[in-house]
Design a protein around this motif. Structure first.
Motif, PDB file in Angstrom:
ATOM      1  N   SER A  29      -2.967   1.492  22.510  1.00 56.44           N
ATOM      2  CA  SER A  29      -4.061   1.995  21.430  1.00 56.44           C
ATOM      3  C   SER A  29      -3.590   0.943  20.182  1.00 56.44           C
ATOM      4  CB  SER A  29      -3.650   3.578  21.049  1.00 56.44           C
ATOM      5  OG  SER A  29      -2.150   3.597  20.789  1.00 56.44           O
ATOM      6  N   VAL A  30      -4.741   1.189  19.326  1.00 58.25           N
ATOM      7  CA  VAL A  30      -4.804   0.499  18.268  1.00 58.25           C
ATOM      8  C   VAL A  30      -4.647   1.731  17.127  1.00 58.25           C
ATOM      9  CG1 VAL A  30      -5.574  -0.877  16.383  1.00 58.25           C
ATOM     10  CG2 VAL A  30      -5.597  -1.449  18.735  1.00 58.25           C
ATOM     11  N   LEU A  31      -3.382   1.716  16.259  1.00 54.65           N
ATOM     12  CA  LEU A  31      -3.596   2.790  15.262  1.00 54.65           C
ATOM     13  C   LEU A  31      -4.407   2.319  14.093  1.00 54.65           C
ATOM     14  CD1 LEU A  31       0.286   3.635  15.872  1.00 54.65           C
ATOM     15  CD2 LEU A  31      -1.626   4.567  17.117  1.00 54.65           C
ATOM     16  N   THR A  32      -5.184   3.058  13.639  1.00 53.74           N
ATOM     17  CA  THR A  32      -6.075   2.760  12.627  1.00 53.74           C
ATOM     18  C   THR A  32      -5.736   3.858  11.548  1.00 53.74           C
ATOM     19  OG1 THR A  32      -8.179   3.393  13.467  1.00 53.74           O
ATOM     20  CG2 THR A  32      -7.697   1.213  13.921  1.00 53.74           C
ATOM     21  N   GLY A  33      -6.236   3.481  10.140  1.00 53.56           N
ATOM     22  CA  GLY A  33      -6.011   4.467   9.237  1.00 53.56           C
ATOM     23  C   GLY A  33      -5.837   3.824   7.852  1.00 53.56           C
ATOM     24  N   HIS A  34      -5.029   2.757   7.765  1.00 57.61           N
ATOM     25  CA  HIS A  34      -4.720   2.000   6.536  1.00 57.61           C
ATOM     26  C   HIS A  34      -5.998   1.319   6.039  1.00 57.61           C
ATOM     27  CE1 HIS A  34      -0.479   2.885   6.044  1.00 57.61           C
ATOM     28  NE2 HIS A  34      -0.203   2.536   7.517  1.00 57.61           N
ATOM     29  N   THR A  35      -6.054   1.158   4.803  1.00 57.52           N
ATOM     30  CA  THR A  35      -7.153   0.389   4.100  1.00 57.52           C
ATOM     31  C   THR A  35      -6.779  -0.641   3.617  1.00 57.52           C
ATOM     32  OG1 THR A  35      -6.692   1.616   2.186  1.00 57.52           O
ATOM     33  CG2 THR A  35      -8.544   2.674   3.703  1.00 57.52           C
ATOM     34  N   GLY A  36      -5.435  -1.107   4.056  1.00 60.22           N
ATOM     35  CA  GLY A  36      -4.873  -2.497   3.599  1.00 60.22           C
ATOM     36  C   GLY A  36      -4.161  -3.241   4.672  1.00 60.22           C
ATOM     37  N   PRO A  37      -3.585  -4.334   4.516  1.00 62.28           N
ATOM     38  CA  PRO A  37      -2.661  -4.987   5.557  1.00 62.28           C
ATOM     39  C   PRO A  37      -1.600  -3.944   5.631  1.00 62.28           C
ATOM     40  CG  PRO A  37      -3.763  -6.785   3.829  1.00 62.28           C
ATOM     41  CD  PRO A  37      -4.082  -5.258   3.426  1.00 62.28           C
ATOM     42  N   VAL A  38      -1.059  -3.966   7.009  1.00 57.94           N
ATOM     43  CA  VAL A  38       0.138  -3.451   7.168  1.00 57.94           C
ATOM     44  C   VAL A  38       1.270  -4.253   7.260  1.00 57.94           C
ATOM     45  CG1 VAL A  38       1.329  -1.954   9.307  1.00 57.94           C
ATOM     46  CG2 VAL A  38      -1.248  -2.021   8.871  1.00 57.94           C
ATOM     47  N   LYS A  39       2.142  -4.120   6.189  1.00 54.76           N
ATOM     48  CA  LYS A  39       3.306  -4.850   5.827  1.00 54.76           C
ATOM     49  C   LYS A  39       4.490  -4.721   6.450  1.00 54.76           C
ATOM     50  CE  LYS A  39       3.993  -8.728   3.502  1.00 54.76           C
ATOM     51  NZ  LYS A  39       5.271  -8.866   4.198  1.00 54.76           N
ATOM     52  N   CYS A  40       4.882  -3.463   6.847  1.00 53.97           N
ATOM     53  CA  CYS A  40       6.206  -3.153   7.657  1.00 53.97           C
ATOM     54  C   CYS A  40       6.095  -2.040   8.577  1.00 53.97           C
ATOM     55  CB  CYS A  40       7.147  -3.166   6.545  1.00 53.97           C
ATOM     56  SG  CYS A  40       6.665  -1.929   5.276  1.00 53.97           S
ATOM     57  N   LEU A  41       7.023  -2.035   9.397  1.00 55.13           N
ATOM     58  CA  LEU A  41       7.069  -0.780  10.317  1.00 55.13           C
ATOM     59  C   LEU A  41       8.354  -0.403  10.710  1.00 55.13           C
ATOM     60  CD1 LEU A  41       4.879  -2.599  13.415  1.00 55.13           C
ATOM     61  CD2 LEU A  41       4.243  -0.473  11.688  1.00 55.13           C
ATOM     62  N   ALA A  42       8.760   0.815  10.746  1.00 58.79           N
ATOM     63  CA  ALA A  42       9.959   1.539  11.159  1.00 58.79           C
ATOM     64  C   ALA A  42       9.742   2.538  12.275  1.00 58.79           C
ATOM     65  CB  ALA A  42      10.681   1.913  10.261  1.00 58.79           C
ATOM     66  N   VAL A  43      10.691   2.388  13.217  1.00 61.13           N
ATOM     67  CA  VAL A  43      10.551   3.316  14.515  1.00 61.13           C
ATOM     68  C   VAL A  43      11.805   4.029  14.705  1.00 61.13           C
ATOM     69  CG1 VAL A  43       9.871   3.513  16.763  1.00 61.13           C
ATOM     70  CG2 VAL A  43       9.071   1.707  15.400  1.00 61.13           C
ATOM     71  N   GLU A  44      11.459   5.370  15.057  1.00 63.45           N
ATOM     72  CA  GLU A  44      12.662   6.387  15.307  1.00 63.45           C
ATOM     73  C   GLU A  44      12.302   7.133  16.758  1.00 63.45           C
ATOM     74  OE1 GLU A  44      15.958   7.025  14.249  1.00 63.45           O
ATOM     75  OE2 GLU A  44      15.767   5.363  12.978  1.00 63.45           O
TER      76      GLU A  44
END
Length: 475
Positions: free
Chosen positions: A387-402
């Protein structure tokens, strides 16, 4: 405490299209107000910290600035129903939870540049001076640095390291008596280390004509931080073309390596004692760590990639078998350890620069300047776009996963993904490893050269940022 419209805000519900068609996601019953404002926390004194437990009943720390986008209890019921189902394998596959947006957080504190998660705690860094800590969607604590723009956050047991635009690394310790209390215990390089090194002329390096500085000091913004596997060494990469090695126990700078011809945008500690660095000069280099006496020394091993466009992100999968590299051309290259780091292929899912990468289980996440997050699943050596997660209105700069242990089942492993963006928001997603792959049934989707289906994302708006340098090769 005086209220402010610039404080925490709850935003109204959103639609989330994550490679599948979803209806409108309703707010959780406990957050059924479509929008409201709660007052700003007080400006933190550098040594003053307040946790939720210490806050008064009217404190903003008692309220949640997260907006919910899905009824979690309903989702749990769906999971229970799924576990009791005796459908065929095809039907069961369709019943696995889709990848969905669970909540959003927007703070009027500037763009989000860094995230770090540890259990149920989430640390957020922005171009303000505050590092916020969230627990179960409530502001749990926070601490204030003397420099804005927190470019990197990494957690080493009871210590938290933050990298800043001023080239310094600040160290914070969690109180043993009160886990919500964080105090600054040092700044790298330390004053002791700085004074000791300044006594020897040989410790000065020439940075430009008639100008020399100590080698233990970064001369430009910190771009990323990474820890050795045993968490005894801290690595810092910088736009000054170097990376440095620090001993976690006493914060001493052990080594400084001029690694590239341009800014070092990414660094990750890999496998077999290898360190990978990616740069705006378009290369990915491998450095080999060797023991020398009581210390360590890093030697150049090989250049893994050389290209025209800037390298912007690096990540190693959870099994330490694959190294992933994101670039400003929107591609993600990868190399396989079992094949002596031979090039394994390219993931084509973005129209603009890949700004961040994260891995969890058999999944790979790539965040981009096109405002989307691609979710890839590795199966038998191939990568499939779930999938492609969409919802941000600006560049996605960082990610964290748990790992989402509460909602995972024996037949379905779920993850909680946090994404920080230059739209000033943090979003929380629930992602399943068993989610069905995308189907090319919409006009905005296309097949990649590898035969996978990826939506065509719209271009992100231009973001003029004093720290992001989105228009340059530094990220």
């Amino acid at each position: 405490m005086k209220g402010s419209s610039r404080g925490n805000r709850i935003f109204s519900e959103e639609n989330s299209i994550c490679g599948q068609k979803f209806g409108k996601l309703q707010n959780s019953p406990e957050h059924n107000d479509s929008a409201f404002t709660i007052s700003s926390p007080p400006d933190y004194d550098p040594d003053y910290l307040m946790g939720a437990e210490e806050a008064g009943p009217t404190s903003p720390l008692k309220k949640s600035p997260w907006s919910a986008h899905m009824n979690i209890s309903d989702d749990k019921n769906n999971s229970n129903d799924k576990n009791n189902s005796n459908d065929s394998s095809e039907t069961a596959n369709e019943s696995f939870s889709p990848n969905v947006l669970m909540g959003s957080l927007v703070r009027e504190e500037g763009h989000i540049y860094s995230l770090a998660s540890s259990g149920d705690l989430l640390y957020t860094g922005s171009d303000s001076k505050n590092i916020r800590i969230w627990k179960k969607h409530h502001e749990y604590s926070g601490f204030k640095s003397n420099s804005g723009l927190v470019k990197a956050i990494i957690i080493a047991r009871e210590k938290i390291f933050t990298g800043h635009q001023d080239g310094k690394i600040r160290v914070w310790r969690v109180s043993s008596k009160n886990a919500s209390n964080h105090r600054r215990i040092g700044t790298l390089p330390t004053l002791k280390n700085y004074i000791k090194c300044s006594m020897k002329p040989s410790n000065y390096v020439e940075v430009k004509r008639n100008s020399k500085v100590l080698w233990i000091k970064h001369l430009d913004s910190i771009s990323c931080l990474s820890l050795s596997e045993d968490q005894t060494l801290l690595y810092s990469a910088s736009w000054d073309k170097t990376f440095k090695v620090w001993r976690v126990s006493d914060f001493k700078c052990l080594e400084s390596i001029t690694a590239h011809d341009d800014a070092v945008n990414a660094l990750v500690v890999g496998f077999d004692g290898l360190v990978f660095t990616g740069s705006a000069d378009g290369t990915v280099k491998i450095w080999r760590k060797e023991l020398q006496g009581k210390g360590t020394k890093h030697f150049f091993s090989q250049t893994l990639l050389k290209q025209e466009c800037a390298v912007t992100a690096l990540a190693v999968n959870s099994n330490a078998t694959i190294i992933y590299c994101g670039s400003s051309d929107g591609l993600v290259n990868f190399w396989e350890r079992e094949k002596n780091l031979q090039h394994g292929g390219v993931l084509r899912g973005h129209k603009l620069a890949v700004l961040c990468l994260a891995t969890a289980g058999c999944l790979v996440f790539s965040g981009s300047a096109d405002m989307g997050i691609c979710v890839w699943r590795r199966v038998d050596g191939d990568h499939i776009c779930l999938s492609v997660l969409t919802g941000h209105t600006g560049p996605v700069k960082c990610l964290a996963v748990e790992r989402d242990n509460e909602n995972s089942t024996p037949g379905e492993k779920r993850w909680t993904v946090y994404s920080g963006s230059l739209d000033k928001s943090v979003k929380m997603w629930r992602v399943s490893e068993q989610a069905p792959p995308m189907v090319p049934n919409q006009k905005h989707q296309h097949y990649t050269s590898d035969g996978y289906c990826v939506p065509m994302l719209s271009s992100a708006p231009s973001f003029a940022s004093r720290g992001g340098k989105m228009g340059s090769r530094r990220f």
